[in-house]
Design an enzyme around this catalytic site. Structure first.
Site, PDB file in Angstrom:
ATOM      1  N   SER A   1     -21.279 -18.519  74.518  1.00 56.32           N
ATOM      2  CA  SER A   1     -20.983 -17.768  75.738  1.00 56.32           C
ATOM      3  C   SER A   1     -22.147 -16.840  76.045  1.00 56.32           C
ATOM      4  O   SER A   1     -22.883 -16.431  75.138  1.00 56.32           O
ATOM      5  CB  SER A   1     -19.711 -16.936  75.545  1.00 56.32           C
ATOM      6  OG  SER A   1     -19.600 -15.967  76.572  1.00 56.32           O
TER       7      SER A   1
ATOM      8  N   TYR B   1     -15.870  -9.458  70.802  1.00 50.25           N
ATOM      9  CA  TYR B   1     -15.938 -10.868  71.190  1.00 50.25           C
ATOM     10  C   TYR B   1     -17.396 -11.313  71.271  1.00 50.25           C
ATOM     11  O   TYR B   1     -17.783 -12.370  70.759  1.00 50.25           O
ATOM     12  CB  TYR B   1     -15.241 -11.046  72.545  1.00 50.25           C
ATOM     13  CG  TYR B   1     -15.257 -12.458  73.080  1.00 50.25           C
ATOM     14  CD1 TYR B   1     -14.380 -13.417  72.599  1.00 50.25           C
ATOM     15  CD2 TYR B   1     -16.162 -12.825  74.091  1.00 50.25           C
ATOM     16  CE1 TYR B   1     -14.394 -14.711  73.093  1.00 50.25           C
ATOM     17  CE2 TYR B   1     -16.180 -14.120  74.595  1.00 50.25           C
ATOM     18  CZ  TYR B   1     -15.294 -15.060  74.090  1.00 50.25           C
ATOM     19  OH  TYR B   1     -15.324 -16.319  74.585  1.00 50.25           O
TER      20      TYR B   1
END
Lengths: 440, 245
Positions: free
Chosen positions: B138, B151
């Site tokens: 990501s 995250y």
């Protein structure tokens, strides 16, 4: 030694451990010692276009070291090790007045490969495929034993056209044909469209030993399917002439690196136009064996011309009576503007009996297409279905993209072949990327 | 086996509910894949995919069970042409601040479990001499932001792991494809306002499948995020920490 291998089309490379047996005994030892995990497959001169002679993560046996042969002139019989090339045989035999029974489009194939792929040539309509001329063969099976097989033996029928998946062809004896010269008398004829091509071939094929048509696939509309037919026979010796001379070689070598996209719609259309125009409407010429049978062998490494992405060959056969399917496919290719550099059409005669052998009576069309072309995958998948629907099939030695589910539809004797293979190779030692892809 | 035109035959999706993962599988089936294994936690009825579908129980945190998932998948479909490691969880930074144990547990899913899966996949693919492991990284890991640094740090770890693994596999025939989407509008981000250069699961899947066919080692989705993060990575910390989200 781990090496990345591809077929002649230079697509989908995979790594394998390469070993080069120097004798049949050595070959037997290597097979007997091979581990079952990723399996073994034999490789010759690497002229299969797809993944038939590669084995990801496994063992590949380079058989070109098995290169001895003898000739029994009285019977016209060659007994050759699996790695002997047809080039070597022709170079030695033509001057002695003999020719191989079947020659594919290149001389650079091995005897083992010619049998495993059951190769065909321009004389298929009269002489069938290579396997039909084999009198006996020696197969090294999964247990390492060398078994002698004859036509009619189930394992012989599973081995001819069996893509090397029944064992390694260590030796074969096959019949050659007598020739008086190294020359061919060739009738060249131009046709204006596909109907004339099909009609002319159907009407005149039986007059010649060798016939083939080159199709201009990019011609559209009323000229769709226009072709140049070449049909020939060996020239008989005139009184008092010297024995035939045959020393073919390569004149050109393709560069090691060629940018992709060189063969595009424009360049191929231009080539096709010239090739078609330069062919006489109708003429008889005399030419040598090499330019008639193996024109591409004059350019060493011609497969590199397609660039780094490589190319795919697509060859199918549809039975006689399914001409509409053939017309349909040629029409789609022409409408789609598919770039196929050398498209050839040929009529097949009876098959050789090999259970996975490709040729069957009907029309066969061979295309070679740069792999990067847009929409190619879907187009060919559509053709697979059309071909299977009329009882036709595609050629495994050229295939690099068929799906497993089409295989059974195209090869009705697949189950019988599997039973024989499973008996000879219960642990599934002989495997290739092609076998995995098609779940053979 | 991957064929000459880049189509694959078998796919293993770890995280069988992943929207992006399922979109990739659907596209691969459309291009010719015929056997799919979905590894999923808990009871699961797979969607109709137009291919042979097998479901295997899979728990990302049960790392001792990961090896068996691969063994069973190979038993079911043979060589694995594509393995997609697509499971993951996204909690809010505020919740993580309040519950450090939950943060550590989610990092174990988003990073640790992928390490285990990645190493198992590498062993299988290396042995078979071909195949691609798709790892869903990501932009959150391209440069970690204060707005979601738990995250983001897991994704940064995952991205580094995937790069190292790809280098380790070089020459084996096996490879890794790292997919770096930006904000993906989907179930995982429900209730959040989409960021600039966001994409849908289908767009991510399309880019992934194209990259697979081309044999690329990484792909940003959308493509523009590559150069954008090339610049953002160079921003001084004083500016970066003022990023609103």
């Amino acid at each position: 030694m781990t090496t990345f291998l591809t077929g002649w089309g230079r697509t989908a490379p995979t790594p394998a451990t390469l070993a080069r047996p120097g004798s049949v005994e050595h070959l037997s030892e290597l097979v007997a010692a091979a581990e079952g995990g990723r399996g073994v497959v034999a490789r010759g001169l690497g002229r299969s276009y797809g993944d038939a002679a590669q084995n990801a993560g496994g063992l590949v046996l380079d058989c070109t070291g098995l290169d001895t042969w003898t000739f029994d002139e009285a019977g016209g019989l060659v007994t050759a090790s699996g790695g002997v090339s047809l080039h070597d045989l022709m170079t030695a035999l033509v001057p002695r007045g003999w020719f191989v029974p079947v020659s594919p489009g290149t001389r650079h194939v091995t005897v083992g490969g010619a049998i495993a792929a059951d190769v065909h040539g321009k004389n298929h309509h009269r002489d069938s495929s290579f396997g039909a001329h084999v009198r006996s063969l020696t197969l090294v099976t999964a247990d390492g034993a060398a078994r002698t097989l004859r036509p009619g033996d189930p394992l012989f029928l599973a081995t001819v056209g069996g893509m090397g998946l029944t064992g390694v062809i260590a030796e074969a004896t096959f019949a050659c044909v007598p020739v008086e010269t190294a020359l061919m008398r060739v009738d060249v004829q131009r046709t204006v469209d596909l109907d004339e091509t099909l009609a002319t071939m159907a009407a005149t094929d039986d007059r010649y030993r060798y016939t083939v048509a080159w199709i201009d696939l990019l011609a559209r509309g009323s000229r769709m399917g226009r072709s140049v037919l070449t049909r020939g026979d060996h020239v008989a010796r005139a009184e008092g002439k010297e024995p035939p001379d045959f020393t073919p070689g390569a004149w050109l070598r393709a560069p090691a690196r060629v940018p992709g996209g060189l063969l595009n719609r424009l360049s191929v259309r231009a080539f096709n136009e010239v090739w078609y125009r330069k062919a006489p409407r109708r003429k008889t010429i005399v030419q040598g064996i090499a330019p008639f049978f193996h024109p591409l062998d004059f350019v060493e490494g011609w497969n590199r011309v397609y660039g780094s992405r490589g190319f795919v060959q697509y060859q199918f056969v549809v039975p006689f009576g399914a001409e509409d399917t053939l017309r349909d496919i040629v029409g789609s290719l022409s409408a789609h503007g598919t770039v196929s550099f050398l498209t050839v059409l040929k009529r097949f005669g009876p098959g050789s009996g090999g259970l996975l052998s490709f040729p069957m009576p009907g029309w066969t069309l061979a295309l070679d297409i740069p792999a990067g072309q847009h929409g190619l995958s879907g187009l060919l998948r559509g053709f697979d279905r059309q071909v299977a629907d009329v009882g036709g099939r595609v050629y495994l030695a050229k295939d690099s993209r068929l799906r497993a589910d089409m295989m059974a539809a195209m090869y009705p004797e697949l189950e019988q072949w599997r039973r024989i293979r499973d008996e000879a190779d219960p642990a599934g030692l002989f495997r290739s990327d092609l076998a995995r892809r098609l779940r053979l | 086996m991957k064929n000459a035109l880049g189509a694959v035959d078998t796919v293993l999706l770890l995280g069988g509910r992943s929207e992006i993962g399922l979109e990739i599988v659907k596209l691969l089936v459309g291009l010719g894949a015929s056997r799919v294994v979905l590894a999923v936690r808990g009871e699961y009825t797979p969607p109709a995919l137009g291919a042979e579908v097998h479901v295997l129980p899979f728990d990302a945190l049960d790392v001792h069970g990961h090896g068996a998932v691969f063994t069973k998948a190979v038993e079911l479909v043979g060589d694995l042409d594509v393995v997609i490691s697509a499971f993951g969880v996204l909690g809010s930074q505020a919740d993580y601040d309040a519950d450090p144990a939950a943060a550590a547990a989610d990092v174990a899913v988003n990073y640790g479990a992928h390490v285990s899966v990645g190493l198992h996949a590498a062993r299988v693919l290396r042995e078979q001499g071909h195949g691609t492991l798709v790892m869903l990284s990501s932009v959150a890991g391209a440069r970690v932001r204060k707005a979601n640094f738990v995250y983001g740090s897991a994704k940064a770890g995952l991205d580094g792991f995937a790069q190292g693994l790809d280098d380790a596999l070089h020459g084996s025939g096996a490879r890794v494809l790292i997919v770096r989407p930006g904000f993906v509008i989907g179930r995982m981000t429900e209730g959040l306002t989409p960021a600039p250069l966001s994409s849908t699961p289908r767009q991510v899947a399309l880019a992934t499948v194209r990259a697979l066919r081309e044999g690329a080692s990484s792909v940003w989705v959308p493509r523009a995020l590559g150069p954008v993060f090339g610049v953002l990575r160079l921003l001084p910390r004083a500016l970066w920490r003022r990023m609103p989200r």
